[in-house]
Design a protein around this motif. Sequence first.
Motif, PDB file in Angstrom:
ATOM      1  N   ILE A 268       0.847  -1.193   0.000  1.00 15.32           N
ATOM      2  CA  ILE A 268       0.000   0.000   0.000  1.00 15.32           C
ATOM      3  C   ILE A 268       0.883   1.243   0.000  1.00 15.32           C
ATOM      4  O   ILE A 268       1.638   1.457   0.953  1.00 15.32           O
TER       5      ILE A 268
ATOM      6  N   TYR B 224      -7.760   1.117   3.830  1.00 16.33           N
ATOM      7  CA  TYR B 224      -7.038  -0.001   3.183  1.00 16.33           C
ATOM      8  C   TYR B 224      -6.293  -0.900   4.179  1.00 16.33           C
ATOM      9  O   TYR B 224      -6.487  -2.121   4.167  1.00 16.33           O
TER      10      TYR B 224
ATOM     11  N   ALA C   5       1.924   4.888   0.809  1.00 19.37           N
ATOM     12  CA  ALA C   5       1.504   5.824   1.860  1.00 19.37           C
ATOM     13  C   ALA C   5       1.898   7.235   1.448  1.00 19.37           C
ATOM     14  O   ALA C   5       2.952   7.399   0.844  1.00 19.37           O
TER      15      ALA C   5
ATOM     16  N   ASN D   4      -4.629   3.769  -5.926  1.00 19.64           N
ATOM     17  CA  ASN D   4      -5.818   4.618  -5.829  1.00 19.64           C
ATOM     18  C   ASN D   4      -5.525   5.901  -6.607  1.00 19.64           C
ATOM     19  O   ASN D   4      -4.780   6.751  -6.140  1.00 19.64           O
TER      20      ASN D   4
ATOM     21  N   GLY E 266      -6.173   9.903  -6.092  1.00 16.31           N
ATOM     22  CA  GLY E 266      -6.068   9.335  -4.763  1.00 16.31           C
ATOM     23  C   GLY E 266      -6.576  10.206  -3.633  1.00 16.31           C
ATOM     24  O   GLY E 266      -6.580  11.426  -3.701  1.00 16.31           O
TER      25      GLY E 266
ATOM     26  N   TYR F  76      -2.084   6.763   2.484  1.00 17.40           N
ATOM     27  CA  TYR F  76      -3.112   5.868   1.925  1.00 17.40           C
ATOM     28  C   TYR F  76      -4.465   6.274   2.482  1.00 17.40           C
ATOM     29  O   TYR F  76      -4.573   6.913   3.539  1.00 17.40           O
ATOM     30  N   TRP F  77      -5.524   5.847   1.800  1.00 19.81           N
ATOM     31  CA  TRP F  77      -6.873   6.034   2.339  1.00 19.81           C
ATOM     32  C   TRP F  77      -6.990   5.207   3.618  1.00 19.81           C
ATOM     33  O   TRP F  77      -6.514   4.070   3.665  1.00 19.81           O
TER      34      TRP F  77
ATOM     35  N   PHE G 122       3.772  -0.953   3.821  1.00 16.90           N
ATOM     36  CA  PHE G 122       3.655   0.428   3.343  1.00 16.90           C
ATOM     37  C   PHE G 122       4.878   0.869   2.548  1.00 16.90           C
ATOM     38  O   PHE G 122       6.012   0.560   2.911  1.00 16.90           O
TER      39      PHE G 122
END
Length: 393
Positions: free
Chosen positions: A125, A133, A127, A176, A179, A129-130, A146
């Motif tokens: 993911i 997640y 970062a 995303n 994002g 990030y949403w 991350f």
Amino acid sequence: SSQMDPDSLSSRVQGVTPSLTLAVTNQAKAMRAQGDEVYGLAGGEPEMDTPDHIKAAAAKALQEGKTKYTPAAGIPELREAIANKLLNENGLSYDPKQICVTSGGKQACMNAIMAMCDEGDEVIIPAPYWVSYPEMVRLCGAEPVFVETSEENGWKMTAEQFEEAMTPKTKMVIINSPGNPTGAVYTEEELRAIGEVASYEDIIILSDEIYEKLIYDGQKHVSVASLSEELQALTVICHGFAKAYSMTGWRLGYTAAPPELAAAITKIQSHTTSNATSFAQYGGLAALQGPQGFVEDMRNEYDVRRQFVHGRLSAIPNISVHNPGGAFYFFVNCSQLGLKSQNLCDKLLTRYKVAAVPGIAFGNDAAVRLSYCTTLDVLNEGIMRFEEFCRAH
């Protein structure tokens, strides 16, 4: 009365923190209820109402008794309309059977992760990030990994960073674009490079495209799935109606996935929520098939606000900000103020009556997220107070 021992809760849920975004929004609402004027720059929902033709379609469906179960993956007409949208707008060919209509974009993401990830799997993911997640990944028993992105690089993960973070346990990567919280938009070249790395190792790409329509500066939204058949076979698109059509409370989203994954997603949904609300689906159908003028008007309106806010934030000496290419957020680097993000947001809310979301919620404790999906009046006053706050520190 006897108390339940918190340790008896599942280890899954013990490892998860509640949504800070929702927490801040609720705190602001409570202050308003006590008569405080609060300038809300925390929420992630458009302030405009859902367009009338969409509401009318749902009302008509209710009147016509469309109040029964639908197939778990959605009414056939809506799945077909989504497949048509993906074909006409994104150049992607999907059979309607590969589409699952979900109760919001969140469920779309959760279904996809649950269908793919086992205990011990890793999910990469980028970062910031949403907020949800990592927690979704943890709820599925997998491990979030991350990758720190930088403001200089427009808050985007490079293919090299992706490759470095990969291990034999990597099962999925989340992209995303545009994002949340940074508004970063990945270019076709950047996605191609990331896609190449993913396809070496058959890593599934979860492509969250919910902000697709909110994109500025003449940039074009690219779905990573559209770059090759090989990438389409590795990508699950998570999407929804909330942001583009101002339908946040309708809870209507969808996934588009390779056939086996699509079947798995539908199976999971058949045992969790079954279908998304029947009459809401008819609203979704009207959203896709009706006039699209609302979407363009909203995008233009937000572009004006984005430029206004960017001008104002750029003039504040002790913070820095990257001009977002999409969505409706500014991720403001406040490291020079020397406060942890939650402390900063608490002071901002209690002393200056401005609600913002601490960067820690998105994996960066030196920043705050400001939303500009609110009226110009609220923005103007809120940013003025934010500026006073920054100058006082």
